[in-house]
Design a protein around this motif. Structure first.
Motif, PDB file in Angstrom:
ATOM      1  N   LYS A  28     -40.165 102.592  74.289  1.00 60.45           N
ATOM      2  CA  LYS A  28     -39.244 102.515  75.421  1.00 60.45           C
ATOM      3  C   LYS A  28     -39.062 101.074  75.878  1.00 60.45           C
ATOM      4  O   LYS A  28     -37.947 100.647  76.218  1.00 60.45           O
ATOM      5  CB  LYS A  28     -39.771 103.375  76.578  1.00 60.45           C
ATOM      6  CG  LYS A  28     -38.813 103.571  77.698  1.00 60.45           C
ATOM      7  CD  LYS A  28     -37.482 104.154  77.270  1.00 60.45           C
ATOM      8  CE  LYS A  28     -37.517 105.638  77.100  1.00 60.45           C
ATOM      9  NZ  LYS A  28     -36.176 106.221  76.845  1.00 60.45           N
ATOM     10  N   ILE A  29     -40.130 100.287  75.873  1.00 61.73           N
ATOM     11  CA  ILE A  29     -40.044  98.875  76.258  1.00 61.73           C
ATOM     12  C   ILE A  29     -39.156  98.113  75.280  1.00 61.73           C
ATOM     13  O   ILE A  29     -38.334  97.286  75.680  1.00 61.73           O
ATOM     14  CB  ILE A  29     -41.451  98.251  76.346  1.00 61.73           C
ATOM     15  CG1 ILE A  29     -42.186  98.787  77.577  1.00 61.73           C
ATOM     16  CG2 ILE A  29     -41.384  96.734  76.402  1.00 61.73           C
ATOM     17  CD1 ILE A  29     -43.638  98.362  77.662  1.00 61.73           C
ATOM     18  N   LYS A  30     -39.288  98.411  73.978  1.00 59.80           N
ATOM     19  CA  LYS A  30     -38.441  97.741  72.981  1.00 59.80           C
ATOM     20  C   LYS A  30     -36.978  98.132  73.156  1.00 59.80           C
ATOM     21  O   LYS A  30     -36.082  97.329  72.894  1.00 59.80           O
ATOM     22  CB  LYS A  30     -38.924  98.080  71.574  1.00 59.80           C
ATOM     23  CG  LYS A  30     -40.187  97.360  71.194  1.00 59.80           C
ATOM     24  CD  LYS A  30     -40.604  97.699  69.779  1.00 59.80           C
ATOM     25  CE  LYS A  30     -41.914  97.018  69.439  1.00 59.80           C
ATOM     26  NZ  LYS A  30     -42.383  97.352  68.089  1.00 59.80           N
ATOM     27  N   GLN A  31     -36.721  99.367  73.575  1.00 57.00           N
ATOM     28  CA  GLN A  31     -35.337  99.805  73.780  1.00 57.00           C
ATOM     29  C   GLN A  31     -34.700  99.123  74.978  1.00 57.00           C
ATOM     30  O   GLN A  31     -33.483  99.014  75.061  1.00 57.00           O
ATOM     31  CB  GLN A  31     -35.281 101.319  73.996  1.00 57.00           C
ATOM     32  CG  GLN A  31     -35.466 102.124  72.744  1.00 57.00           C
ATOM     33  CD  GLN A  31     -35.391 103.623  73.031  1.00 57.00           C
ATOM     34  OE1 GLN A  31     -35.383 104.039  74.184  1.00 57.00           O
ATOM     35  NE2 GLN A  31     -35.353 104.413  71.987  1.00 57.00           N
ATOM     36  N   LEU A  32     -35.485  98.657  75.902  1.00 53.63           N
ATOM     37  CA  LEU A  32     -34.953  98.057  77.125  1.00 53.63           C
ATOM     38  C   LEU A  32     -34.884  96.533  77.084  1.00 53.63           C
ATOM     39  O   LEU A  32     -34.581  95.912  78.092  1.00 53.63           O
ATOM     40  CB  LEU A  32     -35.789  98.509  78.335  1.00 53.63           C
ATOM     41  CG  LEU A  32     -35.737 100.016  78.612  1.00 53.63           C
ATOM     42  CD1 LEU A  32     -36.668 100.377  79.754  1.00 53.63           C
ATOM     43  CD2 LEU A  32     -34.322 100.460  78.916  1.00 53.63           C
ATOM     44  N   THR A  33     -35.125  95.932  75.929  1.00 51.73           N
ATOM     45  CA  THR A  33     -34.979  94.483  75.815  1.00 51.73           C
ATOM     46  C   THR A  33     -33.489  94.140  75.824  1.00 51.73           C
ATOM     47  O   THR A  33     -32.651  94.956  75.427  1.00 51.73           O
ATOM     48  CB  THR A  33     -35.631  93.938  74.531  1.00 51.73           C
ATOM     49  OG1 THR A  33     -34.988  94.538  73.407  1.00 51.73           O
ATOM     50  CG2 THR A  33     -37.124  94.223  74.503  1.00 51.73           C
ATOM     51  N   PRO A  34     -33.113  92.944  76.262  1.00 49.07           N
ATOM     52  CA  PRO A  34     -31.697  92.572  76.301  1.00 49.07           C
ATOM     53  C   PRO A  34     -31.008  92.660  74.935  1.00 49.07           C
ATOM     54  O   PRO A  34     -29.859  93.095  74.842  1.00 49.07           O
ATOM     55  CB  PRO A  34     -31.713  91.131  76.818  1.00 49.07           C
ATOM     56  CG  PRO A  34     -32.983  91.007  77.581  1.00 49.07           C
ATOM     57  CD  PRO A  34     -33.956  91.913  76.889  1.00 49.07           C
ATOM     58  N   GLU A  35     -31.698  92.249  73.871  1.00 49.36           N
ATOM     59  CA  GLU A  35     -31.095  92.307  72.533  1.00 49.36           C
ATOM     60  C   GLU A  35     -30.804  93.744  72.132  1.00 49.36           C
ATOM     61  O   GLU A  35     -29.754  94.057  71.576  1.00 49.36           O
ATOM     62  CB  GLU A  35     -32.007  91.653  71.487  1.00 49.36           C
ATOM     63  CG  GLU A  35     -32.223  90.162  71.687  1.00 49.36           C
ATOM     64  CD  GLU A  35     -33.348  89.872  72.666  1.00 49.36           C
ATOM     65  OE1 GLU A  35     -34.099  90.809  73.032  1.00 49.36           O
ATOM     66  OE2 GLU A  35     -33.457  88.718  73.101  1.00 49.36           O
ATOM     67  N   SER A  36     -31.748  94.624  72.417  1.00 50.26           N
ATOM     68  CA  SER A  36     -31.569  96.030  72.068  1.00 50.26           C
ATOM     69  C   SER A  36     -30.450  96.658  72.888  1.00 50.26           C
ATOM     70  O   SER A  36     -29.641  97.430  72.361  1.00 50.26           O
ATOM     71  CB  SER A  36     -32.872  96.799  72.287  1.00 50.26           C
ATOM     72  OG  SER A  36     -32.692  98.158  72.002  1.00 50.26           O
TER      73      SER A  36
END
Length: 122
Positions: A25-33
């Protein structure tokens, strides 16, 4: 002893599962993602709009054909029917040329010239 081992293993598995879910979930909420997801959604919406436009165009063509058939616009014209000649076909229109003195036609008109200079003052 077996109960303690079972609960220890179940707790460890639940901890690994929860940690994995949180990290995803944290990776999905990065600006790039988030930017990549937005771009994918925009492309998907563009494809849907294109498909819709093509469907509308096909429907228009089909409806025009139906109307043309109903109104008799698609029928071959009768070659025996009289047709009005346009000014260019009849020769009654103005004559254009380079030198009006060479023309013996009284309807001679000089070809109009237009300025297409974008920098011209208006």
């Amino acid at each position: 002893m077996f109960r303690r081992t079972f609960w220890f293993t179940a707790g460890a598995a639940a901890g690994v599962w929860a940690t994995t879910k949180v990290n995803r979930k944290i990776k999905q909420l990065t600006p790039e993602s988030l930017a990549a997801q937005a771009a994918n959604k925009a492309i998907e919406a563009g494809h849907r709009m294109k498909d819709f436009a093509l469907d509308v165009r096909d429907g228009m063509v089909q409806r025009e054909a139906e109307l043309g058939e109903a109104l008799g616009l698609n029928a071959d014209p009768d070659p025996a029917s009289s047709r009005r000649l346009t000014a260019l076909e009849s020769g009654d229109g103005p004559r254009y040329g380079k030198n009006p003195k060479d023309s013996k036609n009284p309807t001679y008109v000089e070809r109009p010239t237009y300025s297409y200079n974008r920098n011209e003052d208006h």
